[in-house]
Design an enzyme around this catalytic site. Structure first.
Site, short mmCIF file in Angstrom:
data_model
loop_
_atom_site.label_atom_id
_atom_site.label_comp_id
_atom_site.label_asym_id
_atom_site.label_seq_id
_atom_site.Cartn_x
_atom_site.Cartn_y
_atom_site.Cartn_z
NE ARG A 3 -130.03 35.72 47.83
CZ ARG A 3 -130.82 36.75 47.53
NH1 ARG A 3 -130.48 37.98 47.92
NH2 ARG A 3 -131.93 36.58 46.87
CG ASN A 38 -93.14 30.04 34.28
OD1 ASN A 38 -92.21 30.57 34.91
ND2 ASN A 38 -94.16 30.75 33.83
CB CYS A 40 -92.45 31.10 51.68
SG CYS A 40 -90.81 30.54 51.17
CB CYS A 73 -101.70 22.58 30.33
SG CYS A 73 -102.10 22.86 32.05
ZN LIG Z 1 -89.67 29.63 52.92
#
Ligand SMILES: [Zn+2]
Length: 252
Positions: A11, A128, A170, A186
């Site tokens: 698929r 974290n 970044c 959470c």
């Molecule tokens: Zn950067």
């Protein structure tokens, strides 16, 4: 690919954007999944079913009962197990033909840099900021694409970065280190179960597109997901020329 693989992935092969070549690239690729929790479970599930040839899972935690509300690779029978072992067992049941590496550790330092450098694509599925920034630094240094996801309460985020592209920001461009508001997890804030599935599967989709070299990965965009209303917002991100991680050569 042998006949069984051609059938298993048929698929995908039917899609003009994928076909045999991109599927073959996926089978030859390695994805590092940092975190085998709410995001890492659904992400790894689709990477495995879709034929990512090698999946490296890193997580130091063990499965507990509160995880089962959303961390869909883990079972009642795996409470107390290392999460990466529990995840490996589930993934192997879905696809026994790929390689799954379980690292029961919180990757850092040289081990993190080494794992990133050996990867085609990295999925940040951790909870974290310290690890998020460490993973980003390693990805910029090794020029490995990074797909970052986050989910808390009803709010999700997805972003992709590719240090091989001069224009790509970044993670640090977006969230400079030390400027985070308090860490929200959470464990204390709660999270809507299917939201982790939505964000995690989106991370898998981006990682597959990057590794397979098809379609248009969302490099340099941030997607905000409000699962109360299912409103999505896409924001274009610019690279910060003064970023301490990607801004100056050698700064990483
Ligand atoms: Zn950067």
């Amino acid at each position: 690919m042998d006949d069984r693989q051609l059938l298993r992935y048929s698929r995908h092969l039917l899609l003009d954007e994928i076909g045999v070549d991109a599927q073959q690239r996926l089978l030859e690729s390695t994805a590092l999944v940092v975190g085998a929790g709410g995001l890492g479970c659904p992400a790894a599930l689709y990477l495995a079913s879709a034929g990512m040839g090698r999946i490296v899972l890193a997580d130091a935690d063990t499965v507990d009962l509160t995880n089962l509300q959303r961390q869909i690779l883990h079972r009642e029978s795996s409470v107390g197990w290392p999460k990466v072992e529990s995840a490996r067992r589930s993934l192997a049941e879905i696809n026994s033909t790929i390689e799954i590496v379980a690292l029961a550790q919180r990757l850092a330092g040289d081990a993190l840099e080494d794992a990133v450098a050996r990867s085609t694509v990295v999925l940040d599925c951790c909870d974290n900021f310290e690890t998020r920034h460490a993973v980003n630094r390693a990805c910029v240094k090794a020029r490995v694409p990074l797909v970052s996801g986050a989910a808390i309460r009803f709010d999700g985020q997805l972003a992709a970065f590719d240090a091989r592209q001069a224009s790509s920001p970044c993670y640090h461009c977006l969230f400079p280190e030390g400027q985070e508001t308090e860490e929200v997890r959470c464990a204390t804030m709660g999270v809507f179960a299917p939201l982790t599935g939505i964000v995690g599967t989106m991370q898998a989709a981006e990682a597959l597109k990057i590794a397979g070299g098809f379609a248009a990965p969302m490099i340099g965009r941030l997607l905000l997901i409000d699962s109360r209303t299912m409103e999505l917002q896409s924001i274009r991100l610019a690279r910060d020329p003064h970023c301490a991680v990607c801004g100056a050569p050698g700064a990483a």
